[in-house]
Write a protein that holds these residues in place. Structure first.
Motif, PDB file in Angstrom:
ATOM      1  N   MET A  90       3.767   8.353 -10.619  1.00  0.00           N
ATOM      2  CA  MET A  90       3.185   9.437  -9.822  1.00  0.00           C
ATOM      3  C   MET A  90       1.768   9.762 -10.278  1.00  0.00           C
ATOM      4  SD  MET A  90       5.634  10.168  -7.691  1.00  0.00           S
ATOM      5  CE  MET A  90       5.506  11.851  -7.107  1.00  0.00           C
ATOM      6  N   GLU A  91       1.556   9.766 -11.597  1.00  0.00           N
ATOM      7  CA  GLU A  91       0.222  10.044 -12.113  1.00  0.00           C
ATOM      8  C   GLU A  91      -0.769   8.955 -11.710  1.00  0.00           C
ATOM      9  OE1 GLU A  91       0.464  10.573 -16.298  1.00  0.00           O
ATOM     10  OE2 GLU A  91       1.691  12.401 -16.176  1.00  0.00           O
ATOM     11  N   ALA A  92      -0.327   7.696 -11.746  1.00  0.00           N
ATOM     12  CA  ALA A  92      -1.208   6.590 -11.371  1.00  0.00           C
ATOM     13  C   ALA A  92      -1.579   6.665  -9.890  1.00  0.00           C
ATOM     14  CB  ALA A  92      -0.537   5.260 -11.683  1.00  0.00           C
ATOM     15  N   LEU A  93      -0.609   6.987  -9.033  1.00  0.00           N
ATOM     16  CA  LEU A  93      -0.894   7.130  -7.606  1.00  0.00           C
ATOM     17  C   LEU A  93      -1.830   8.309  -7.348  1.00  0.00           C
ATOM     18  CD1 LEU A  93       2.687   6.515  -6.150  1.00  0.00           C
ATOM     19  CD2 LEU A  93       0.716   4.998  -5.939  1.00  0.00           C
ATOM     20  N   GLU A  94      -1.663   9.383  -8.102  1.00  0.00           N
ATOM     21  CA  GLU A  94      -2.521  10.557  -7.958  1.00  0.00           C
ATOM     22  C   GLU A  94      -3.959  10.228  -8.343  1.00  0.00           C
ATOM     23  OE1 GLU A  94      -3.488  14.240  -6.817  1.00  0.00           O
ATOM     24  OE2 GLU A  94      -1.374  13.644  -6.866  1.00  0.00           O
ATOM     25  N   ARG A  95      -4.148   9.419  -9.392  1.00  0.00           N
ATOM     26  CA  ARG A  95      -5.492   9.083  -9.862  1.00  0.00           C
ATOM     27  C   ARG A  95      -6.265   8.267  -8.832  1.00  0.00           C
ATOM     28  NH1 ARG A  95      -2.936   8.280 -14.944  1.00  0.00           N
ATOM     29  NH2 ARG A  95      -2.802   6.033 -14.548  1.00  0.00           N
ATOM     30  N   VAL A  96      -5.572   7.429  -8.075  1.00  0.00           N
ATOM     31  CA  VAL A  96      -6.260   6.626  -7.059  1.00  0.00           C
ATOM     32  C   VAL A  96      -6.873   7.522  -5.991  1.00  0.00           C
ATOM     33  CG1 VAL A  96      -5.975   4.842  -5.292  1.00  0.00           C
ATOM     34  CG2 VAL A  96      -4.820   4.607  -7.490  1.00  0.00           C
TER      35      VAL A  96
ATOM     36  N   LEU B 150       0.848  -1.183   0.000  1.00  0.00           N
ATOM     37  CA  LEU B 150       0.000   0.000   0.000  1.00  0.00           C
ATOM     38  C   LEU B 150       0.886   1.236   0.000  1.00  0.00           C
ATOM     39  CD1 LEU B 150      -2.616  -1.043   2.720  1.00  0.00           C
ATOM     40  CD2 LEU B 150      -2.782  -1.354   0.233  1.00  0.00           C
ATOM     41  N   MET B 151       0.706   2.108  -0.990  1.00  0.00           N
ATOM     42  CA  MET B 151       1.463   3.353  -1.081  1.00  0.00           C
ATOM     43  C   MET B 151       0.499   4.528  -0.906  1.00  0.00           C
ATOM     44  SD  MET B 151       4.164   2.487  -4.178  1.00  0.00           S
ATOM     45  CE  MET B 151       5.129   3.966  -3.823  1.00  0.00           C
ATOM     46  N   ASP B 152       0.838   5.438   0.005  1.00  0.00           N
ATOM     47  CA  ASP B 152      -0.051   6.543   0.334  1.00  0.00           C
ATOM     48  C   ASP B 152       0.150   7.715  -0.618  1.00  0.00           C
ATOM     49  OD1 ASP B 152      -1.261   5.205   2.439  1.00  0.00           O
ATOM     50  OD2 ASP B 152       0.256   5.841   3.869  1.00  0.00           O
ATOM     51  N   GLY B 153      -0.230   7.522  -1.865  1.00  0.00           N
ATOM     52  CA  GLY B 153      -0.206   8.594  -2.843  1.00  0.00           C
ATOM     53  C   GLY B 153       1.192   8.965  -3.306  1.00  0.00           C
ATOM     54  N   PRO B 154       1.317  10.038  -4.113  1.00  0.00           N
ATOM     55  CA  PRO B 154       2.614  10.466  -4.648  1.00  0.00           C
ATOM     56  C   PRO B 154       3.639  10.796  -3.572  1.00  0.00           C
ATOM     57  CG  PRO B 154       0.815  11.532  -5.827  1.00  0.00           C
ATOM     58  CD  PRO B 154       0.198  10.848  -4.652  1.00  0.00           C
ATOM     59  N   GLY B 155       3.166  11.170  -2.383  1.00  0.00           N
ATOM     60  CA  GLY B 155       4.088  11.491  -1.292  1.00  0.00           C
ATOM     61  C   GLY B 155       4.886  10.297  -0.803  1.00  0.00           C
ATOM     62  N   ALA B 156       4.509   9.089  -1.226  1.00  0.00           N
ATOM     63  CA  ALA B 156       5.255   7.889  -0.837  1.00  0.00           C
ATOM     64  C   ALA B 156       6.507   7.695  -1.679  1.00  0.00           C
ATOM     65  CB  ALA B 156       4.360   6.664  -0.970  1.00  0.00           C
ATOM     66  N   VAL B 157       6.706   8.572  -2.674  1.00  0.00           N
ATOM     67  CA  VAL B 157       7.851   8.457  -3.580  1.00  0.00           C
ATOM     68  C   VAL B 157       8.760   9.671  -3.407  1.00  0.00           C
ATOM     69  CG1 VAL B 157       8.606   8.216  -5.971  1.00  0.00           C
ATOM     70  CG2 VAL B 157       6.418   7.227  -5.241  1.00  0.00           C
TER      71      VAL B 157
ATOM     72  N   THR C  29       8.165   4.420   0.017  1.00  0.00           N
ATOM     73  CA  THR C  29       7.659   4.073   1.345  1.00  0.00           C
ATOM     74  C   THR C  29       6.292   3.413   1.184  1.00  0.00           C
ATOM     75  OG1 THR C  29       8.805   5.950   2.353  1.00  0.00           O
ATOM     76  CG2 THR C  29       7.022   4.968   3.613  1.00  0.00           C
ATOM     77  N   PHE C  30       6.061   2.319   1.924  1.00  0.00           N
ATOM     78  CA  PHE C  30       4.826   1.552   1.735  1.00  0.00           C
ATOM     79  C   PHE C  30       4.601   0.643   2.932  1.00  0.00           C
ATOM     80  CE2 PHE C  30       8.484  -0.254  -0.405  1.00  0.00           C
ATOM     81  CZ  PHE C  30       8.614  -1.477   0.216  1.00  0.00           C
ATOM     82  N   ARG C  31       3.407   0.063   2.986  1.00  0.00           N
ATOM     83  CA  ARG C  31       3.071  -0.972   3.967  1.00  0.00           C
ATOM     84  C   ARG C  31       2.745  -2.262   3.222  1.00  0.00           C
ATOM     85  NH1 ARG C  31      -1.934   1.480   6.237  1.00  0.00           N
ATOM     86  NH2 ARG C  31      -1.823   2.695   4.310  1.00  0.00           N
ATOM     87  N   ILE C  32       2.972  -3.393   3.851  1.00  0.00           N
ATOM     88  CA  ILE C  32       2.596  -4.673   3.253  1.00  0.00           C
ATOM     89  C   ILE C  32       1.079  -4.794   3.319  1.00  0.00           C
ATOM     90  CG2 ILE C  32       2.782  -7.179   3.460  1.00  0.00           C
ATOM     91  CD1 ILE C  32       5.563  -6.778   4.644  1.00  0.00           C
ATOM     92  N   ALA C  33       0.431  -5.012   2.171  1.00  0.00           N
ATOM     93  CA  ALA C  33      -1.033  -4.971   2.105  1.00  0.00           C
ATOM     94  C   ALA C  33      -1.684  -6.028   2.984  1.00  0.00           C
ATOM     95  CB  ALA C  33      -1.489  -5.131   0.656  1.00  0.00           C
ATOM     96  N   ALA C  34      -1.050  -7.192   3.115  1.00  0.00           N
ATOM     97  CA  ALA C  34      -1.634  -8.272   3.910  1.00  0.00           C
ATOM     98  C   ALA C  34      -1.504  -8.033   5.406  1.00  0.00           C
ATOM     99  CB  ALA C  34      -0.976  -9.605   3.543  1.00  0.00           C
ATOM    100  N   ALA C  35      -0.652  -7.101   5.821  1.00  0.00           N
ATOM    101  CA  ALA C  35      -0.451  -6.812   7.250  1.00  0.00           C
ATOM    102  C   ALA C  35      -0.042  -5.353   7.427  1.00  0.00           C
ATOM    103  CB  ALA C  35       0.606  -7.743   7.840  1.00  0.00           C
ATOM    104  N   PRO C  36      -0.932  -4.411   7.091  1.00  0.00           N
ATOM    105  CA  PRO C  36      -0.564  -2.991   7.169  1.00  0.00           C
ATOM    106  C   PRO C  36      -0.212  -2.512   8.566  1.00  0.00           C
ATOM    107  CG  PRO C  36      -2.926  -3.264   6.787  1.00  0.00           C
ATOM    108  CD  PRO C  36      -2.310  -4.607   6.614  1.00  0.00           C
ATOM    109  N   MET C  37      -0.716  -3.204   9.596  1.00  0.00           N
ATOM    110  CA  MET C  37      -0.454  -2.771  10.964  1.00  0.00           C
ATOM    111  C   MET C  37       1.000  -3.002  11.382  1.00  0.00           C
ATOM    112  SD  MET C  37      -3.208  -1.381  11.758  1.00  0.00           S
ATOM    113  CE  MET C  37      -2.888  -1.067  13.502  1.00  0.00           C
TER     114      MET C  37
END
Length: 321
Positions: A166-172, A72-79, A137-145
């Protein structure tokens, strides 16, 4: 881009040091200072937690069996992406490809780098220009906690795809489910030499509410005493062994436990123990109904489910333990 201030519990690597020499790996290696995080990562992605002897500065490492991990990536700010040139005295050039990022007195001024990526690569190869420095920067989707992980790379291929990423993350428009893959590349040079290497690839899948938290398993299949038996589950196999859910009822998952069924499920799924089999079966069933929130809750209780499965097995059957 601004570096994320999120505290990070571990790091992904494409390689390690082995007897002092760099070694490229076929699957992701993850390092952390938290032994509990390492143990949980191993249960999710394969491998086992061990003392880190492969470099990276953190105490524990897990050599997973996954080429691809859903994150899980929290938008463009994760890059975070920059171009850096080092010398024996430290960083002597730090820019975003067109303007300086540091030192403060030069920040925002033109950096003088070539506008074309190929020219940037040539300058870097000759030691005249900076190399990419990308931090995801990201979290593992199966265990984000578990917390945030990160991956650092100087890949020119990923640099070339940064704008699309970046554009793909922004669109989400929020946290995005992505597949982070260490992809094998095989090519033949102009001189006829065969070359293989691994490149990092990020594929944005969409909103995590409608994307399963785990990609298809790629682990080695379990040895099968019947060579003709299928090693992996196909769509037709799943549909032929799962009773249809009445359209008037709420979607539900039921588990009937017996040794023969679990053995066959392990063979078809390519899992190596009863807990992996339960996880994989639940993942598939829930993903088909797009109930990823429910799946996250079920994963937290998978230990209890596995314990029930063990109790249901005959005392003499240890094939799945």
């Amino acid at each position: 881009m601004t570096q994320s201030t999120t505290a990070r519990v571990g790091r992904f690597h494409q390689g390690r040091l082995s007897e002092g020499r760099p070694q490229v790996l076929d699957a992701w290696r993850i390092t952390t200072d938290d032994v509990l995080v390492a143990t949980r990562v191993a249960s999710l992605l394969g491998g086992h937690a061990q003392q880190n002897e492969g470099g990276g500065g953190l105490a524990h490492e897990v050599l997973t069996n996954r080429e691809s991990v859903r994150v899980l990536m929290d938008g463009p700010g994760a890059v975070t992406a920059r171009m850096v040139l080092w010398s024996s005295k430290g960083i002597i050039h730090d820019c975003d490809g067109s303007a300086f990022l540091s030192p403060q007195g030069k920040k925002g001024q033109p950096c003088g780098c070539h506008p074309r990526l190929e020219d940037k690569k040539l300058a870097a190869r000759e030691g005249r220009g900076p190399m990419p420095s990308i931090d995801l920067t990201f979290r593992i989707a199966a265990a984000p906690m578990l917390g945030a992980f990160h991956f650092m790379t100087s890949s020119w291929q990923l640099t070339a795809q940064l704008s699309d990423l970046m554009e793909a993350l922004e669109r989400v428009g929020g946290p995005a489910a992505c597949d982070l893959t260490t992809e094998l590349v095989a090519l033949t040079t102009k001189t006829g030499t065969n070359v293989c290497y691994r490149k990092p690839v990020v594929k944005v899948l969409g909103n995590p509410d409608i994307v399963a938290p785990d990609p298809p398993r790629t682990a080695a299949p379990v040895p099968d005493p019947k060579p003709s038996a299928p090693r992996r589950r196909s769509k037709s196999t799943y549909e032929s062994t799962t009773p249809p859910t009445p359209s008037t009822a709420e979607p539900a998952c039921s588990v009937s436990v017996d040794a023969a069924t679990l053995r066959r499920a392990a063979q078809v799924l390519g899992t190596s123990d009863h807990q992996e089999t339960v996880i994989a079966a639940l993942s598939e069933a829930v993903a088909r109904r797009q109930q990823t929130v429910e799946l996250a809750r079920l994963r937290e209780h998978v230990g209890r489910i596995a314990a029930i499965a063990r109790q249901a097995l005959p005392d003499g059957d240890s094939s799945l333990t």
